[in-house]
Every structure is written in structure tokens, then in C-alpha cells.
Design a protein around this motif. Structure first.
Motif, PDB file in Angstrom:
ATOM      1  N   GLN A  32      61.216  63.782  38.774  1.00 58.28           N
ATOM      2  CA  GLN A  32      61.849  65.100  38.774  1.00 58.28           C
ATOM      3  C   GLN A  32      63.103  65.153  37.903  1.00 58.28           C
ATOM      4  N   LEU A  33      63.517  63.997  37.383  1.00 54.71           N
ATOM      5  CA  LEU A  33      64.664  63.964  36.476  1.00 54.71           C
ATOM      6  C   LEU A  33      64.194  64.330  35.076  1.00 54.71           C
ATOM      7  N   VAL A  46      61.809  56.649  44.038  1.00 52.69           N
ATOM      8  CA  VAL A  46      62.757  57.659  44.503  1.00 52.69           C
ATOM      9  C   VAL A  46      64.171  57.118  44.330  1.00 52.69           C
ATOM     10  N   MET A  47      65.088  57.988  43.951  1.00 55.97           N
ATOM     11  CA  MET A  47      66.495  57.620  43.827  1.00 55.97           C
ATOM     12  C   MET A  47      67.264  58.217  44.996  1.00 55.97           C
ATOM     13  N   GLN A  48      68.103  57.398  45.631  1.00 51.99           N
ATOM     14  CA  GLN A  48      68.817  57.825  46.827  1.00 51.99           C
ATOM     15  C   GLN A  48      70.311  57.549  46.714  1.00 51.99           C
ATOM     16  N   LEU A 107      59.701  52.631  32.630  1.00 47.68           N
ATOM     17  CA  LEU A 107      58.665  52.857  33.633  1.00 47.68           C
ATOM     18  C   LEU A 107      57.454  53.569  33.048  1.00 47.68           C
ATOM     19  N   ILE A 108      56.286  53.234  33.585  1.00 49.33           N
ATOM     20  CA  ILE A 108      55.077  53.978  33.244  1.00 49.33           C
ATOM     21  C   ILE A 108      55.005  55.211  34.140  1.00 49.33           C
ATOM     22  N   GLY A 109      54.169  56.175  33.770  1.00 49.95           N
ATOM     23  CA  GLY A 109      54.107  57.440  34.508  1.00 49.95           C
ATOM     24  C   GLY A 109      53.828  57.276  35.981  1.00 49.95           C
TER      25      GLY A 109
END
Length: 366
Positions: A134-135, A191-193, A182-184
């Protein structure tokens, strides 16, 4: 007339599976264990072993077992195996009587963001989170408070090792550099928290067995020492100021589903409040502490024991080898390590079992 022996299939052969193999074998079950040759439970003197090398082997082994006997009881003892079977062999849940049970609940708990959505319904706090996918160029990075921690929102690998388990990113540059590697498929699953601090002694878990969303047996523990992030060496029953709230929120959360089986609910204390980190809907790493707390739990679960007595003592669990390594690195921990070792009445070890020694010595060999 001969009685038909009860059968159990266990998928995954880590320490959790080793505990289950021993317990079910000792109450008379014929156990079939499926796992990789180097997994610790494959060295047990109990169970018929079915070694698999590839994901295709795993599916074929399960298909062959189901063809011989429909709706065998089957416990999946690893989150990696469970995620793989959910995503790549959904028919598994119709040809076996699978535990953990309730596919809808598993779809929630095997995904952190889905778990947090459910947590909203009971007003349980959790870290602010966003999928890496989502980034984009429109993201307001100035609104993100660093450092942040990147974790797997859901497991996507079984026999392939991911490049990392968790990753701390200190600024926007580090985050963008990580995303570029990163690959798709990985971007969709990471997830980033918000980062809740470095003190692992603030990590607590509620380990439990539930039946259709109802608590059967549970224990709140503090993960006292960690061999590495996410891998404990000493776990102690916790009866402190947060224990009741951790248990209540765990029971409320799981009670929103019809989940049946073992699980643990992980929390971290941050700013004086418990934050939900994740739910692991499978037998947990320190599961042997459950036998110390509830000596008749497995017979009770399968209906061979009328009561589920509870040990009133405050119990402990230790992985002896991991903790010895930590004690060598930090001699200040030696006193506590020996206090646990010498607590003969209220302490249990991870894989050690005098009647099944080979798994322990295989662990030493590693």
C-alpha cells in the motif's frame, strides 16, 4: 473381537509436534507423523514417520493417507504448514477432521490485519499497521513515525526460508531500499507496524486450548528470555497486574469465532497497556507447559478423562540448550537459569524426555 485403535495424523514435526506425538501415543493412539527428515519429532521413538522433501510430497502423502481412511483426525502443528495447506490444498480440510478447526477462524488468525479487524470489535489495542504493497508515491512518509518494524502479515513460504523474520527500518531511505529488494508476492504479505520497543521481557502470551470458541484450558506466561527474536528459552507463568486483562481480551477475541484447538495470543506491554501482536492458531512452542499446568489435558480433550485438574503451582518451561548458550553470553543470567533448572516440582523442559531420548541428543548434535 479386536478393538480398532484410534488414529491420529500430525503434520509438521517441530517441538510442538513432538509433544503431541508423545502424548497421543501414550494414551493408545496410532500416530502418523508427516514432516521433513531433519525436523526434531522425526527422531522420536513414537509414531509412524512419513518423510517429505517437497511441497508436492506433502500433498501426495496426505492424499494417500486420506484414500486409505476418510476423515482421519489430523493436527497441524506448525503455522507454516497450516498456511500452506490453506492456500494450496484447501481440499485437505474436507478429507481430514482437521485441528485447529474452523476455516473461517483460521482465515482471520493466519493474517495479522484480519486479526486486528476482529480486535476492533472488542476494543483491544494493537500496533498501527500497513501493508508494504500500500506504500506508493502518494504516501505521506512524513506522517510515519520511525523506527518501524516490518513483519510477515501472513506466511507464504513452507520449505523456502524467507530472507528475514522481522526487520527494523529506521527511516524512509531504509524502508524504500527494503521495498526495492522484494518481489510482488512478498510486498503483498509483509506489514509495517509502529515499533513498540526493544524490551522482550515485556512480551506476554496466553497459551490455551479452545473448543468452538470456548476456553477449555489456558495459561498466561511471560517470555522471560529469548534465544533470538520470537524464540524463547525460558517461559514462566505470569500472575501479575496485566494477566487478567490479557486473559480476558484473549477469551473475548477467540470467542468471536468457533475456533477449536491449541493457540497462543501474543501481547506486548507498551505505555502501560497490553497491545495485541498476533494470534498463532496452532500448538505453540512452549506447549509442554500446558501438561504441567493441566496434567490430564489431552485425555480430557479426547473424552477419556472426566476432569481437567489444574496444578495450583506457578509453573515454568525451559529450553535447556538455548538457555545455556545465553548464560555463557551473559553470566548474570546463570543464577536465574539454575533456579529454573533446580525447580524440580514446577518446571518442565522443551524436548527432554527420559523415555524418548533421541530427539534431545539430536538437538545437541545440531
Amino acid at each position: 473381537m479386536t478393538l480398532i485403535q484410534k488414529q491420529m495424523v500430525i503434520v509438521g514435526a517441530g517441538p510442538q509436534a513432538l509433544f503431541l506425538v508423545r502424548e497421543y501415543s501414550r494414551i493408545g493412539y496410532s500416530v502418523t507423523l508427516i514432516g521433513r527428515r531433519n525436523e526434531i519429532a522425526m527422531y522420536s521413538c513414537y509414531a509412524v514417520k512419513v518423510p517429505v522433501t517437497t511441497e508436492e510430497d506433502l500433498i501426495q502423502a496426505l492424499t494417500d493417507l486420506a484414500a486409505k481412511s476418510q476423515l482421519l483426525d489430523c493436527i497441524v502443528a506448525s503455522g507454516f504448514y497450516l498456511s500452506f495447506l490453506m492456500n494450496h490444498f484447501p481440499n485437505f480440510f474436507t478429507i481430514f477432521n482437521v485441528f485447529p478447526k474452523d476455516v473461517e477462524a483460521l482465515a482471520v488468525f493466519l493474517n495479522k490485519l484480519n486479526t486486528y479487524q476482529l480486535a476492533e470489535e472488542i476494543t483491544c489495542k494493537y500496533p498501527k499497521s500497513i501493508l508494504l504493497s500500500q506504500l506508493d508515491e502518494d504516501t505521506d512518509y512524513k506522517s510515519i513515525k520511525f523506527p518501524q518494524i516490518v513483519k510477515w502479515n501472513q506466511d507464504i513460504y513452507l520449505y523456502q526460508n524467507p530472507s528475514f523474520k522481522t526487520c527494523l527500518v529506521k527511516d524512509v531511505k531504509e524502508l524504500k531500499n527494503l521495498v526495492q529488494t522484494l518481489i510482488g508476492r512478498e510486498k503483498e504479505s509483509l506489514v509495517m507496524q509502529e515499533y513498540l520497543g526493544t524490551d522482550l521481557q515485556n512480551n506476554f502470551s496466553f497459551g490455551a486450548y479452545f473448543d468452538q470458541g470456548k476456553l477449555v484450558a489456558g495459561i498466561c506466561v511471560n517470555e522471560v528470555r529469548h534465544y533470538r527474536s520470537g524464540v524463547s528459552s525460558v517461559v514462566e507463568e505470569y500472575r501479575g497486574k496485566y494477566s487478567q486483562l490479557i486473559e480476558e481480551e484473549s477469551v473475548q477475541l477467540i470467542g468471536k469465532t468457533s475456533f477449536t484447538g491449541f493457540l497462543d495470543v501474543e501481547f506486548k506491554i507498551f505505555n502501560g497497556e497490553p497491545y495485541l501482536l498476533e494470534v498463532n492458531p496452532r500448538p505453540f512452542g512452549f506447549i509442554k507447559i500446558m501438561k504441567l499446568k493441566y496434567p490430564d489435558l489431552i485425555p480430557f480433550i479426547v473424552g477419556e478423562c472426566a476432569g481437567n485438574r489444574k496444578n495450583p503451582k506457578q509453573v515454568q518451561w525451559m529450553n535447556m540448550l538455548r538457555d545455556m548458550v545465553l548464560a555463557v553470553k551473559n553470566p548474570l543470567k546463570i543464577v536465574h537459569m539454575f533456579s529454573v533448572l533446580l525447580n524440580f516440582n514446577s518446571r518442565t523442559f522443551d524436548v527432554w524426555d527420559i523415555r524418548d531420548l533421541k530427539p534431545f541428543f539430536q538437538q545437541v548434535k545440531r
